[in-house]
Design a protein around this motif. Sequence first.
Motif, PDB file in Angstrom:
ATOM      1  N   GLU A  48      46.451  35.600  33.739  1.00 35.55           N
ATOM      2  CA  GLU A  48      47.380  34.454  33.857  1.00 35.55           C
ATOM      3  C   GLU A  48      48.155  34.445  35.175  1.00 35.55           C
ATOM      4  O   GLU A  48      48.882  33.499  35.469  1.00 35.55           O
ATOM      5  N   GLU A  49      47.977  35.501  35.978  1.00 36.67           N
ATOM      6  CA  GLU A  49      48.584  35.493  37.316  1.00 36.67           C
ATOM      7  C   GLU A  49      47.557  35.191  38.400  1.00 36.67           C
ATOM      8  O   GLU A  49      47.847  35.240  39.594  1.00 36.67           O
ATOM      9  N   GLY A  50      46.330  34.944  37.988  1.00 37.64           N
ATOM     10  CA  GLY A  50      45.286  34.617  38.969  1.00 37.64           C
ATOM     11  C   GLY A  50      44.584  35.844  39.515  1.00 37.64           C
ATOM     12  O   GLY A  50      43.777  35.744  40.432  1.00 37.64           O
ATOM     13  N   ALA A  51      44.904  37.022  38.963  1.00 34.78           N
ATOM     14  CA  ALA A  51      44.248  38.256  39.431  1.00 34.78           C
ATOM     15  C   ALA A  51      42.848  38.355  38.827  1.00 34.78           C
ATOM     16  O   ALA A  51      42.595  37.850  37.736  1.00 34.78           O
ATOM     17  N   LEU A  52      41.962  39.009  39.559  1.00 34.78           N
ATOM     18  CA  LEU A  52      40.567  39.132  39.116  1.00 34.78           C
ATOM     19  C   LEU A  52      40.375  40.411  38.298  1.00 34.78           C
ATOM     20  O   LEU A  52      40.817  41.488  38.717  1.00 34.78           O
ATOM     21  N   LEU A  53      39.728  40.282  37.148  1.00 36.13           N
ATOM     22  CA  LEU A  53      39.443  41.444  36.307  1.00 36.13           C
ATOM     23  C   LEU A  53      37.991  41.839  36.512  1.00 36.13           C
ATOM     24  O   LEU A  53      37.078  41.007  36.360  1.00 36.13           O
ATOM     25  N   VAL A  54      37.789  43.096  36.886  1.00 30.11           N
ATOM     26  CA  VAL A  54      36.440  43.577  37.182  1.00 30.11           C
ATOM     27  C   VAL A  54      36.122  44.778  36.300  1.00 30.11           C
ATOM     28  O   VAL A  54      36.893  45.753  36.252  1.00 30.11           O
ATOM     29  N   ARG A  55      34.980  44.676  35.591  1.00 31.43           N
ATOM     30  CA  ARG A  55      34.566  45.801  34.745  1.00 31.43           C
ATOM     31  C   ARG A  55      33.741  46.766  35.589  1.00 31.43           C
ATOM     32  O   ARG A  55      32.699  46.373  36.138  1.00 31.43           O
TER      33      ARG A  55
END
Length: 321
Positions: free
Chosen positions: A297-304
């Motif tokens: 919700e802050e626009g950060a990218l989640l990477v697995r």
Amino acid sequence: MKETMLAVLKENKGRFVSGEDLSRMLRVSRTAVWKHIAGLRKEGYEIESSPRRGYRLIAVPDLLLPSEIQDGLEARILGRQIYHCLELESTNKTARELAAEGEPEGSVVLAERQTSGRGRLGRVWCSPEGGVWLSVILRPSLAPYKIQLITLMAAVAAVDATSCVTGIIPGIKWPNDLLVNGKKLAGILTEVSAEIDRVNHLILGIGVNANVSPGYFGEELRETATSLLAETGVPVDRACWVRAFLSSLEGEYLKAQVAGFSDMLSRWRHYSVTLGKDIDVKLAERTVHGKAVDINEEGALLVRTESGTETFLAGEVTLKK
Ligand code: BT5
């Protein structure tokens, strides 16, 4: 006065309007009419004059003049004030200076070319004639750690504008690139002046290779950059693109103030070419490999990654084939 005269000439496009009618309508002398006509011609408007019939508008200049953008602009805050220059070092730099002097929210700076256009981390942004080099001053009530959301919002608005003007729907590469067929069409640079807990002002800069001829790009960009002209084969109406961009951006901006960013984030996900892909994220000290799974919700990218899910607020993403 000049704007009103232009509006009258536009309404009568192709037809002559007598000097007498103009001076009566605008309540100025014939000499004043003549002076404003001379002023418009100096800006590049082609106006035919005939001693007996008056004046008629033949062609408007291919410049991003404030009068051309404001004519039909649906946004009310963004673009209320527009500064246009043939050449600037960087529209972001000029906008930053204006904002520091108290320029209100919504003012826009445009240049036909930039001599020192900038990308992130001081990288050079190639800005020849034919592009849209634009900066908007915003004063959002937003915590500084959330400003990435404004970059994402601008990307969504730029997709809207591009699809409205050309029918092409670019993909968004996190965080700030618009791609068409894998090549970069546009980039966004958001710069902020902030205290620890609040934003003073934010400069949202966007560069779009609108009518930049494909042959213009030097060797470095030839393989990686594209333009609307290159993709469609015809020049686009740049003023129309700017109007569509400002209207969409204002719509998203006002909506976020009332209802938050979730709707914009859904739209961003829809246009994303990053999510679901194998990527490298290059940081100053290391490169991380993994699969882009979402944005938060802050626009950060989640990477697995192999060692778990990592969250990135900034970084250079390379999409793997
Ligand atoms: C960006 O940075 O993509 C942000 C670009 C923002 C430009 C606008 S124009 C109006 C305003 N005023 C400014 O001075 N700036 C803003 P970044 O993600 O760091 O990408 C920069 C990289 O894109 C460069 O290192 C080049 O590889 C590439 N590049 C440079 N010029 C380009 C162009 N015209 N089209 C496509 N790629 C370009």
